[in-house]
Enzyme design. Structure first.
Site, PDB file in Angstrom:
ATOM      1  N   TRP A 103      52.395 140.127  48.659  1.00 48.54           N
ATOM      2  CA  TRP A 103      51.781 140.568  47.395  1.00 48.54           C
ATOM      3  C   TRP A 103      51.339 139.369  46.574  1.00 48.54           C
ATOM      4  O   TRP A 103      50.282 139.386  45.945  1.00 48.54           O
ATOM      5  CB  TRP A 103      52.730 141.475  46.621  1.00 48.54           C
ATOM      6  CG  TRP A 103      53.043 142.738  47.354  1.00 48.54           C
ATOM      7  CD1 TRP A 103      54.275 143.163  47.764  1.00 48.54           C
ATOM      8  CD2 TRP A 103      52.110 143.742  47.813  1.00 48.54           C
ATOM      9  NE1 TRP A 103      54.159 144.360  48.431  1.00 48.54           N
ATOM     10  CE2 TRP A 103      52.854 144.739  48.472  1.00 48.54           C
ATOM     11  CE3 TRP A 103      50.725 143.891  47.717  1.00 48.54           C
ATOM     12  CZ2 TRP A 103      52.265 145.868  49.051  1.00 48.54           C
ATOM     13  CZ3 TRP A 103      50.123 145.014  48.287  1.00 48.54           C
ATOM     14  CH2 TRP A 103      50.898 145.985  48.938  1.00 48.54           C
ATOM     15  N   ASP A 174      53.955 140.297  38.318  1.00 53.11           N
ATOM     16  CA  ASP A 174      53.854 141.540  39.083  1.00 53.11           C
ATOM     17  C   ASP A 174      55.282 142.058  39.260  1.00 53.11           C
ATOM     18  O   ASP A 174      56.047 141.526  40.057  1.00 53.11           O
ATOM     19  CB  ASP A 174      53.201 141.273  40.445  1.00 53.11           C
ATOM     20  CG  ASP A 174      53.192 142.510  41.343  1.00 53.11           C
ATOM     21  OD1 ASP A 174      53.647 143.580  40.912  1.00 53.11           O
ATOM     22  OD2 ASP A 174      52.702 142.390  42.496  1.00 53.11           O
ATOM     23  N   LYS A 198      57.140 152.786  42.591  1.00 54.30           N
ATOM     24  CA  LYS A 198      58.459 152.367  43.078  1.00 54.30           C
ATOM     25  C   LYS A 198      59.561 152.781  42.100  1.00 54.30           C
ATOM     26  O   LYS A 198      60.492 153.446  42.493  1.00 54.30           O
ATOM     27  CB  LYS A 198      58.502 150.861  43.330  1.00 54.30           C
ATOM     28  CG  LYS A 198      57.911 150.448  44.678  1.00 54.30           C
ATOM     29  CD  LYS A 198      56.518 149.948  44.603  1.00 54.30           C
ATOM     30  CE  LYS A 198      55.933 149.630  45.969  1.00 54.30           C
ATOM     31  NZ  LYS A 198      54.814 148.700  45.863  1.00 54.30           N
TER      32      LYS A 198
HETATM   33  C1  LIG Z   1      53.703 147.980  46.220  1.00 52.77           C
HETATM   34  C2  LIG Z   1      53.404 146.669  45.585  1.00 52.77           C
HETATM   35  C3  LIG Z   1      52.098 146.272  45.257  1.00 52.77           C
HETATM   36  C4  LIG Z   1      50.898 147.118  45.588  1.00 52.77           C
HETATM   37  O1  LIG Z   1      50.802 148.137  44.667  1.00 52.77           O
HETATM   38  P1  LIG Z   1      49.563 149.175  44.671  1.00 52.77           P
HETATM   39  O2  LIG Z   1      49.904 150.000  43.474  1.00 52.77           O
HETATM   40  O3  LIG Z   1      49.623 149.911  45.974  1.00 52.77           O
HETATM   41  O4  LIG Z   1      48.314 148.405  44.521  1.00 52.77           O
HETATM   42  C5  LIG Z   1      51.923 145.061  44.628  1.00 52.77           C
HETATM   43  N1  LIG Z   1      52.961 144.271  44.330  1.00 52.77           N
HETATM   44  C6  LIG Z   1      54.225 144.611  44.650  1.00 52.77           C
HETATM   45  C7  LIG Z   1      55.344 143.687  44.297  1.00 52.77           C
HETATM   46  C8  LIG Z   1      54.483 145.818  45.280  1.00 52.77           C
HETATM   47  O5  LIG Z   1      55.745 146.159  45.590  1.00 52.77           O
END
Ligand SMILES: *Cc1c(COP(=O)(O)O)cnc(C)c1O
Length: 362
Positions: A103, A174, A198
């Site tokens: 990511w 993030d 999540k």
């Molecule tokens: C799942 C995830 C993403 C991707 O998220 P989307 O909403 O599918 O774009 C990005 N960063 C992290 C840390 C993730 O766990």
């Protein structure tokens, strides 16, 4: 197999609290006695406006979000934040990124379209199995901002605390896979983003907490829907927001508050993770994948002694209702995701099966 005998360890979209799903089920038919379901309400009507206000108020209350921050509900997932952040704030300058997994790499690749990216640290040579130490990190002198991924969903590593940077460097995070899983000091950040699927709710809505003065400094020549300013100036209602996702976030956060807020959530998550890591440390068959000092409380990665045995474990676990345990295809082995809504009893059931399996197969 019925839901009542299953535990969902999926990495995302992921388990949601049972009381939330039951309330959402009723609200699909009739939101708060309004005679109209939550999916069918105008986003500008009083019923949905009340839902929206509750979602924002709960974000602010739980995370003690200061008044000089905006709370935004956006779309396009965390993946759209990868480009929106540099598009709005980089302006051809230099930004620093900590590279701790796929990511982070994706965020870096998008940011390179908009300026110079300095990778301040990376755990890639070690297969992303740890969080780089401060001693192995070289931030540049005055980056426009610094970005890190607080929890690395695929590998199962998590920053214990924010990276150490000068206070005047805007810190961007993030936090998709650990937002509101533990207390957070919002003041340390300029912008926090998280795809909801999540720890917060369904896919399709992205929570952004951003300092107002950062929004004010953002680029001015962007398409309307690609500018944070649009969302800040219109209370995330310039266009139709993802109403159902915002409704579920409000319900999830009300549930977090009922359980005692982020401190209680952090203690509950630490206890859940400890149960599983303790088992990995004493198991004759299973072992953890990542370095002990970097272990995530959200995604626990582990393996047995061979890929065949891993596959047998996942298949037998699934037959018993322990679902979603296969590791990411790039890592292999197993991954148990223990997000806020995973009950301690689910982790206990997993540990019990691991012991039973190891006794037969070690
Ligand atoms: C799942 C995830 C993403 C991707 O998220 P989307 O909403 O599918 O774009 C990005 N960063 C992290 C840390 C993730 O766990």
């Amino acid at each position: 197999m019925s839901r009542s005998c299953c535990w969902n360890f999926s990495p995302g979209p992921a388990v949601l609290p049972e009381p939330v799903l039951r309330r959402a089920q009723a609200a699909l038919w009739d939101l708060d006695g309004s005679g109209v379901g939550v999916l069918e309400h105008s986003h500008r009507g009083p019923e949905f406006m009340a839902v929206f206000a509750r979602a924002e108020a709960l974000v602010r209350e739980l995370a003690a979000v200061p008044d000089d921050y905006d709370v935004l509900f956006m779309t396009g997932g965390a993946s759209s934040q990868f480009f929106l952040v540099p598009m709005n704030f980089l302006g051809g300058g230099t930004a620093d990124y900590a590279c701790t997994g796929v990511w982070s790499q994706k965020a870096i690749a998008e940011a390179r379209r908009f300026g110079t990216i300095h990778v301040a640290c990376t755990s890639e040579p070690a297969g992303f199995t740890h969080i780089p130490a401060a001693a192995d990190t070289a931030w540049s002198a005055a980056p426009t901002y610094a970005h890190f991924t607080s929890n690395n969903t695929i590998y199962g590593t998590q920053w214990r605390s924010e990276p150490e940077l000068p206070a005047d460097v805007p810190l961007i995070c993030d936090a998709s896979s650990d937002i509101f899983s533990r207390p957070i000091d919002v003041r340390r950040y300029a912008l926090i983003y998280a795809g909801a699927q999540k720890n917060l709710g369904p896919s399709g809505v992205t929570l952004v907490i951003v300092k107002k003065d950062l929004v004010a400094r953002g680029a001015r020549d962007l398409p309307t829907m690609l500018s944070y300013r649009t969302f800040a100036d219109h209370g995330s209602m310039y266009n139709t927001p993802p109403t159902f996702g915002i409704y579920v976030i409000a319900e999830v956060l009300a549930w977090v508050k009922e359980l005692g807020g982020l401190a209680a959530m952090g203690a509950r998550n630490a206890a859940k993770a400890k149960l599983l890591y303790d088992e990995l440390d004493r198991s004759p068959l299973f072992s953890g994948v990542v370095r002990a000092d970097s272990r995530s409380h959200m995604n626990v990665t582990f393996r047995s002694t061979s890929p065949d045995l891993d596959a047998a474990f996942c298949a037998e676990a699934a037959a018993l209702g322990l679902l979603g345990l296969a590791g990411h295809r790039s890592v292999g082995g197993m991954r148990a995701s223990l997000y806020n809504a995973m009950e301690p009893a689910g982790v206990a059931a997993l540990v019990e099966f691991m012991r039973e399996f190891a006794a037969r197969r070690a």
